[in-house]
Design a protein around this motif. Sequence first.
Motif, PDB file in Angstrom:
ATOM      1  N   THR A  18      -0.923 -18.158   1.107  1.00 12.86           N
ATOM      2  CA  THR A  18      -2.289 -17.749   0.785  1.00 12.86           C
ATOM      3  C   THR A  18      -2.583 -18.042  -0.680  1.00 12.86           C
ATOM      4  O   THR A  18      -1.666 -18.088  -1.507  1.00 12.86           O
ATOM      5  CB  THR A  18      -2.495 -16.245   1.064  1.00 12.86           C
TER       6      THR A  18
ATOM      7  N   GLU B 156      -4.443 -15.944  -2.317  1.00 19.19           N
ATOM      8  CA  GLU B 156      -4.625 -14.599  -2.875  1.00 19.19           C
ATOM      9  C   GLU B 156      -3.318 -14.070  -3.474  1.00 19.19           C
ATOM     10  O   GLU B 156      -2.229 -14.306  -2.936  1.00 19.19           O
ATOM     11  CB  GLU B 156      -5.073 -13.631  -1.776  1.00 19.19           C
TER      12      GLU B 156
ATOM     13  N   GLN C 161      -4.448  -5.574   2.730  1.00 19.05           N
ATOM     14  CA  GLN C 161      -5.546  -6.521   2.935  1.00 19.05           C
ATOM     15  C   GLN C 161      -5.169  -7.919   2.469  1.00 19.05           C
ATOM     16  O   GLN C 161      -5.413  -8.913   3.173  1.00 19.05           O
ATOM     17  CB  GLN C 161      -6.813  -6.048   2.200  1.00 19.05           C
ATOM     18  N   THR C 162      -4.568  -8.025   1.286  1.00 20.49           N
ATOM     19  CA  THR C 162      -4.215  -9.355   0.776  1.00 20.49           C
ATOM     20  C   THR C 162      -3.029  -9.952   1.527  1.00 20.49           C
ATOM     21  O   THR C 162      -2.960 -11.171   1.700  1.00 20.49           O
ATOM     22  CB  THR C 162      -3.934  -9.294  -0.732  1.00 20.49           C
TER      23      THR C 162
ATOM     24  N   ASN D 114      -2.615  -9.721   4.619  1.00 20.05           N
ATOM     25  CA  ASN D 114      -3.187 -10.235   5.857  1.00 20.05           C
ATOM     26  C   ASN D 114      -3.913 -11.564   5.694  1.00 20.05           C
ATOM     27  O   ASN D 114      -4.354 -12.146   6.684  1.00 20.05           O
ATOM     28  CB  ASN D 114      -4.144  -9.194   6.456  1.00 20.05           C
ATOM     29  N   THR D 115      -4.067 -12.033   4.462  1.00 26.18           N
ATOM     30  CA  THR D 115      -4.705 -13.343   4.264  1.00 26.18           C
ATOM     31  C   THR D 115      -3.722 -14.497   4.447  1.00 26.18           C
ATOM     32  O   THR D 115      -4.120 -15.665   4.416  1.00 26.18           O
ATOM     33  CB  THR D 115      -5.331 -13.456   2.860  1.00 26.18           C
ATOM     34  N   THR D 116      -2.433 -14.178   4.629  1.00 25.95           N
ATOM     35  CA  THR D 116      -1.443 -15.241   4.798  1.00 25.95           C
ATOM     36  C   THR D 116      -1.723 -16.067   6.050  1.00 25.95           C
ATOM     37  O   THR D 116      -2.231 -15.549   7.053  1.00 25.95           O
ATOM     38  CB  THR D 116      -0.017 -14.650   4.849  1.00 25.95           C
ATOM     39  N   ASP D 117      -1.426 -17.335   5.984  1.00 31.62           N
ATOM     40  CA  ASP D 117      -1.644 -18.249   7.114  1.00 31.62           C
ATOM     41  C   ASP D 117      -0.525 -18.038   8.131  1.00 31.62           C
ATOM     42  O   ASP D 117       0.586 -18.561   7.992  1.00 31.62           O
ATOM     43  CB  ASP D 117      -1.650 -19.696   6.599  1.00 31.62           C
TER      44      ASP D 117
END
Length: 437
Positions: free
Chosen positions: A363, A365, A371-372, A374-377
Amino acid sequence: MMLENSKYLFDRAQKFIPGGVNSPARAFKSVGGTPVFFDKAKGSILTDVDGKDYIDYVGSWGPMILGHAYEPVIKAVQETAAHSTSFGAPTEIEVEMAELVKRMVPGVDKIRMVNSGTEACMSAIRVARGYTGRDKIIKFEGNYHGHGDSFLIKAGSGALTLGSPSSPGVTKGTAKDTLVADYNDLHSVKELLNTHKDEVAAIIVEPVAGNMGCIPPAPGFLNGLRDLCDAHDTVLIFDEVMTGFRVAKGGAQERYGVTTDLVTYGKIIGAGLPVGAFGGKKAVMDVVSPVGPVYQAGTLSGNPLAMAAGFALLSELQDKPVHYDQLEEKTTYLFNGLKKVFDKWDVPVHINRVGSMISVFFTDEEVVNYQTANTTDKELFRDFFHEMLQRGIYLPPSPFESWFLANSLTQDMIDKTVAAADKSIEAALESSKVDSK
């Protein structure tokens, strides 16, 4: 890759075991494919039931800090088993173990052995409620403290991996007593404490998050929790099932200079055998039965095999703190190698590290909370995981679990890991291009 015997065993297991595994963390739900069944391990090398070797970055989810089948641990278990596997009565090794933990960990006056990290956390919460006379607790979104009802509210680990941060079977009454704050956000904690003034028994936190991937505490976060607990007469609990005796000899309390009221431990306190413990300040621990009114019991608590194994491991860590220096050096070496590989392929990535815990997030981020994280691909991680597995590197089968290094890792093993990462991310990126067409 060929996993003939693992596939055969997995097919058999699914007929008699839910999902074919005895813990969701072992399932390959988030990455797909067949879980690898293992036959043996030595140091940092795992061997599966098909005879294939892997470099291990799971370490039985943390306790194998000096490697699998560590000779002093194996010897201690063998010698103890010759006397009996269990007495259901007190033994000398329990006393020696308690004394050793007190010497190693700041703030632990007394300790009670239990049988798992989950049991340790459940017990710590009950003790905090009994000590304060209050019902509510504060936990953090994405933190995981075992499968006790109080904790399965916006939890991490397998619950997050499988896309169900909360679990059916948890009653509304239990859920209402669990308040959820944002990790690394003191303001969210202050708001809950002020809204529920004089109602919060405890704040429980992973001092270094490991169940939504490795996420370090922000500067001042843990000290801020200590100050808030002092101001509100609330018990501060560090869940050190992962960090205890790993991020420092005295765990996160030593590393960050924060003394808690209670602390919980899991697998590492038994060198990987089924065990847990909770301990802390004398005033708090003295409410535990049979001294105080808070009941907690376990027929196999303080099991001699687990105590002997744990004593052998922790004694080594106590006597030779150089292990921690070596683990820091090896994890930094891995970090630098992986960073170079991902930069080469221009992959958006954040690599978090604390001591010998490390996680790769695909990510842009900075990963500081649920929350951050969960931005992982997740699709890229899935492909990367399987490419690494094919090249003999065993990673946690989830983008939301920390990797754990053992001091048995050699520089050659780490070099092989970095080389495998180079080939694996190239293949994973190519797979992503094909999938997007």
